[in-house]
Scaffold this motif. Structure first.
Motif, mmCIF file in Angstrom:
data_model
loop_
_atom_site.group_PDB
_atom_site.id
_atom_site.type_symbol
_atom_site.label_atom_id
_atom_site.label_comp_id
_atom_site.label_asym_id
_atom_site.label_seq_id
_atom_site.Cartn_x
_atom_site.Cartn_y
_atom_site.Cartn_z
ATOM 1 N N ASP A 17 1.532 -48.572 -2.370
ATOM 2 C CA ASP A 17 0.980 -47.711 -3.159
ATOM 3 C C ASP A 17 1.187 -46.326 -2.577
ATOM 4 O O ASP A 17 1.616 -45.533 -3.301
ATOM 5 C CB ASP A 17 -0.542 -47.743 -3.153
ATOM 6 N N HIS A 18 0.978 -46.143 -1.287
ATOM 7 C CA HIS A 18 1.480 -44.926 -0.570
ATOM 8 C C HIS A 18 1.482 -45.162 0.956
ATOM 9 O O HIS A 18 1.026 -45.981 1.436
ATOM 10 C CB HIS A 18 0.319 -43.861 -1.022
ATOM 11 N N VAL A 19 2.155 -44.055 1.656
ATOM 12 C CA VAL A 19 2.263 -43.810 2.973
ATOM 13 C C VAL A 19 1.805 -42.515 3.237
ATOM 14 O O VAL A 19 1.704 -41.582 2.707
ATOM 15 C CB VAL A 19 3.980 -43.795 3.307
ATOM 16 N N ALA A 20 0.710 -42.566 4.257
ATOM 17 C CA ALA A 20 0.080 -41.336 4.436
ATOM 18 C C ALA A 20 0.380 -40.671 5.731
ATOM 19 O O ALA A 20 0.422 -41.191 6.665
ATOM 20 C CB ALA A 20 -1.467 -41.545 4.456
ATOM 21 N N LEU A 21 0.568 -39.328 5.883
ATOM 22 C CA LEU A 21 0.892 -38.741 6.756
ATOM 23 C C LEU A 21 -0.134 -37.560 7.042
ATOM 24 O O LEU A 21 -0.859 -36.830 6.073
ATOM 25 C CB LEU A 21 2.189 -37.869 6.365
ATOM 26 N N ILE A 64 3.496 -40.250 -1.213
ATOM 27 C CA ILE A 64 3.474 -39.974 0.014
ATOM 28 C C ILE A 64 1.911 -39.162 0.128
ATOM 29 O O ILE A 64 2.010 -38.179 -0.475
ATOM 30 C CB ILE A 64 4.400 -38.920 0.781
ATOM 31 N N GLU A 65 0.849 -39.719 0.797
ATOM 32 C CA GLU A 65 -0.263 -38.764 0.969
ATOM 33 C C GLU A 65 -0.386 -37.831 2.116
ATOM 34 O O GLU A 65 -0.116 -38.435 3.210
ATOM 35 C CB GLU A 65 -1.331 -39.817 1.026
ATOM 36 N N LEU A 66 -0.385 -36.710 1.717
ATOM 37 C CA LEU A 66 -0.579 -35.705 2.847
ATOM 38 C C LEU A 66 -1.886 -35.333 3.299
ATOM 39 O O LEU A 66 -2.821 -34.959 2.355
ATOM 40 C CB LEU A 66 0.420 -34.273 2.431
ATOM 41 N N HIS A 89 0.014 -41.911 9.465
ATOM 42 C CA HIS A 89 -1.214 -42.401 9.826
ATOM 43 C C HIS A 89 -1.728 -43.697 9.164
ATOM 44 O O HIS A 89 -2.181 -44.535 9.844
ATOM 45 C CB HIS A 89 -2.243 -41.421 8.979
ATOM 46 N N HIS A 90 -1.200 -44.175 8.263
ATOM 47 C CA HIS A 90 -1.631 -45.339 7.556
ATOM 48 C C HIS A 90 -0.481 -45.590 6.342
ATOM 49 O O HIS A 90 0.334 -44.844 5.852
ATOM 50 C CB HIS A 90 -3.058 -45.522 7.209
ATOM 51 N N ILE A 91 -0.441 -46.917 6.190
ATOM 52 C CA ILE A 91 0.120 -47.415 4.822
ATOM 53 C C ILE A 91 -0.622 -48.113 3.811
ATOM 54 O O ILE A 91 -1.733 -48.570 4.225
ATOM 55 C CB ILE A 91 1.628 -48.293 4.991
ATOM 56 N N VAL A 138 -3.684 -50.082 8.119
ATOM 57 C CA VAL A 138 -3.177 -50.788 6.770
ATOM 58 C C VAL A 138 -4.422 -50.279 5.935
ATOM 59 O O VAL A 138 -5.690 -50.656 6.198
ATOM 60 C CB VAL A 138 -3.010 -52.122 6.616
ATOM 61 N N GLU A 139 -4.181 -49.755 4.689
ATOM 62 C CA GLU A 139 -5.246 -49.526 3.813
ATOM 63 C C GLU A 139 -4.989 -50.562 2.549
ATOM 64 O O GLU A 139 -3.803 -50.667 2.200
ATOM 65 C CB GLU A 139 -5.077 -47.946 3.143
ATOM 66 N N ILE A 140 -5.797 -51.101 2.105
ATOM 67 C CA ILE A 140 -5.669 -52.125 0.879
ATOM 68 C C ILE A 140 -6.574 -51.414 -0.176
ATOM 69 O O ILE A 140 -7.662 -51.489 -0.266
ATOM 70 C CB ILE A 140 -5.913 -53.339 1.078
HETATM 71 CO CO CO Z 1 -4.529 -43.911 1.723
#
Ligand code: CO
Length: 158
Positions: A17-21, A64-66, A89-91, A138-140
């Motif tokens: 869904d997203h990758v968080a930075l 990409i979540e900032l 930070h997470h995926i 990991v975020e689900i």
């Molecule tokens: Co997230």
């Protein structure tokens, strides 16, 4: 890694869904992705209860979540203290059903950090302990549903 029991299947996940930075300055990061990659970036939103400001870089297959921390004494603030220039930070993996995915994660020894709870989009999500997933947080998150989807409605009413 825990062994799944007979009646517990694997955790059902689909796409990323997203990758968080985590970033030190959200506005700089938004301009960076708009200018250097000509990417579409959402407006910034403040999530006071999580002490972060966020924006989403919308790519064709994922976002990409900032995330910029609003206080040093918050999970993202502490993460940024260890990674001052910013850092992955997470995926987030999408699932059809967060509740089933959470039960399966428990049964599979993946150490969920919280029961499913509504995220920014209102969809239920939970995290897995990075020690259970090769050091990767990991975020689900439950995939987007139509507002009239019965399961989604039921979940929102809880
Ligand atoms: Co997230």
């Amino acid at each position: 890694m825990g062994e799944g029991t007979e009646d517990s299947g694997p955790v059902g996940v689909g796409s990323i869904d997203h990758v968080a930075l985590a970033v030190p300055d959200l506005d700089t990061a938004i301009s960076f992705f708009r200018d250097r990659f000509a990417a579409e970036v959402s407006e910034a939103v403040t999530l006071a209860e999580q002490s972060i400001r966020i924006a989403f870089v919308r790519l064709a297959n994922a976002e990409i979540e900032l995330m910029e921390p609003l206080s040093r004494d918050s999970p993202i603030g502490r993460f940024l203290a260890r990674n001052p220039a910013g850092g992955l930070h997470h995926i987030c993996l999408a699932t059809d059903d967060a509740s089933s995915a959470h039960s399966a994660s428990l049964a599979q020894g993946l150490r969920p950090l919280n029961p499913p709870r509504p995220g920014y989009h209102g969809r239920p999500l939970f995290f897995l302990h990075p020690k259970a997933t090769f050091g990767m947080l990991v975020e689900i998150e439950e995939a987007e549903r139509e507002p009239d989807d019965a399961r989604y409605q039921n979940w929102r009413e809880r």
